[in-house]
Scaffold this active site. Structure first.
Site, PDB file in Angstrom:
ATOM      1  N   LYS A  13       0.841  -1.212   0.000  1.00 19.01           N
ATOM      2  CA  LYS A  13       0.000   0.000   0.000  1.00 19.01           C
ATOM      3  C   LYS A  13       0.872   1.258   0.000  1.00 19.01           C
ATOM      4  O   LYS A  13       0.675   2.169  -0.794  1.00 19.01           O
ATOM      5  CB  LYS A  13      -0.939   0.024   1.223  1.00 19.01           C
ATOM      6  N   ARG A  87     -10.054   0.501   8.528  1.00 16.01           N
ATOM      7  CA  ARG A  87      -9.620  -0.868   8.786  1.00 16.01           C
ATOM      8  C   ARG A  87     -10.692  -1.696   9.464  1.00 16.01           C
ATOM      9  O   ARG A  87     -10.464  -2.874   9.734  1.00 16.01           O
ATOM     10  CB  ARG A  87      -8.425  -0.818   9.721  1.00 16.01           C
ATOM     11  N   ARG A 126      11.596  -6.224   5.226  1.00 10.24           N
ATOM     12  CA  ARG A 126      11.448  -4.765   5.045  1.00 10.24           C
ATOM     13  C   ARG A 126      12.414  -4.014   5.956  1.00 10.24           C
ATOM     14  O   ARG A 126      12.605  -4.372   7.110  1.00 10.24           O
ATOM     15  CB  ARG A 126      10.015  -4.333   5.373  1.00 10.24           C
ATOM     16  N   ARG A 159      10.889  -2.244  11.545  1.00 12.49           N
ATOM     17  CA  ARG A 159       9.742  -1.841  12.365  1.00 12.49           C
ATOM     18  C   ARG A 159       9.513  -2.842  13.487  1.00 12.49           C
ATOM     19  O   ARG A 159       9.669  -4.042  13.294  1.00 12.49           O
ATOM     20  CB  ARG A 159       8.481  -1.744  11.488  1.00 12.49           C
ATOM     21  N   ARG A 170      -0.917  -9.709  12.918  1.00 18.93           N
ATOM     22  CA  ARG A 170      -1.501  -8.625  12.095  1.00 18.93           C
ATOM     23  C   ARG A 170      -2.332  -9.213  10.965  1.00 18.93           C
ATOM     24  O   ARG A 170      -3.384  -8.681  10.603  1.00 18.93           O
ATOM     25  CB  ARG A 170      -0.387  -7.742  11.531  1.00 18.93           C
TER      26      ARG A 170
END
Ligand code: AP5
Ligand code: MG
Length: 212
Positions: A13, A87, A126, A159, A170
């Site tokens: 996203k 969400r 990431r 993160r 998640r």
């Protein structure tokens, strides 16, 4: 123009929002980025949100809707791309009410899709630059030098919620609480689905075709 980017954690996203901002002359409104900035700055909002975020839980709807209201009132009628918001169905309903009040509505909802295993692969690899917001991937889009941002030379971080067990949680939260939004926006005739598999450029081209 108000567009929503929907899709699981790590689907891309944020990555695609960057291209869309340029193409549509819109601002990216990422609730995740706003919350992380609040945590870094140690604000009341950040203190309230941190525990939820570290565990991969959603921050309560009333907190998020308060944040969105504040931001949208500030932005006026500038074109916006919502990234990671709404969400939950209550957030989507809250957004509809807020936009009815401010004038206008949601124009487009773009849903990106990939399977859960690809999410885990992408998020485990990431790396982010907290200084300029650049996002890298050790597998797919590595920085030139290990753990250093190509653009500003600052140190890259992982993160806190990109640990394998938090990523899995998640994903579960996404399937349970966010996935129902596909039906919500399909019902409103706003949903466009795009396959998020393949390279960043392949996905970008699919997104452009879907919006053309
Ligand atoms: P948030 O920051 O929104 O996280 P998310 O939705 O889990 O999504 P991500 O940012 O992890 O992924 P992305 O889809 O942006 O992927 P990216 O482009 O980075 O939210 C974090 C937390 O904040 C939530 O868990 C919650 O606690 C809270 N929160 C936020 N909003 C909330 C709300 N509205 N309500 C309640 N709580 C909220 O890409 C991922 C990686 O893959 C990168 O390394 C990238 O380089 C790479 N990549 C991208 N595209 C490709 C591709 N095509 N091929 C290969 N690699 C790719
Ligand atoms: Mg993101």
């Amino acid at each position: 123009m108000r567009m929503i980017l929907l899709g699981p954690p790590g689907v891309g996203k944020g990555t695609q929002a960057r291209f869309l901002m340029e193409k549509l002359g819109a601002l990216q409104l990422s609730t995740g980025d706003l919350l992380r900035a609040a945590v870094r700055d140690g604000t009341e909002l950040g203190k309230r949100a941190k525990g939820y975020m570290d565990q991969g839980e959603l921050v309560p709807d009333d907190v998020i809707l308060g944040l969105i209201r504040e931001t949208l009132v500030e932005l006026g009628d500038k074109p916006v791309i919502f990234d990671g918001f709404p969400r939950t169905v209550p957030q989507a309903e809250g957004l509809d009410r807020l936009l009815a009040e401010l004038g206008g509505g949601v124009d487009r909802v773009l849903e990106l899709t990939v399977d859960d295993e690809e999410v885990v692969r992408r998020l485990s690899a990431r790396r982010c630059c907290p200084k300029d917001g650049a996002v890298y991937n050790l597998l797919y889009n590595p920085p030139r030098a290990d753990s250093v941002c190509d653009r500003c030379g600052g140190p890259l971080i992982q993160r806190d919620d990109d640990k394998p067990e938090v990523i899995r949680h998640r994903l579960a939260v996404y399937h349970q609480q966010t996935e129902p939004l596909s039906d919500y926006y399909r019902g409103a005739g706003l949903l466009v689905r795009v396959n998020g598999d393949g390279t960043v450029d392949e996905v970008r081209r699919r997104v452009e075709d879907a919006l053309a």
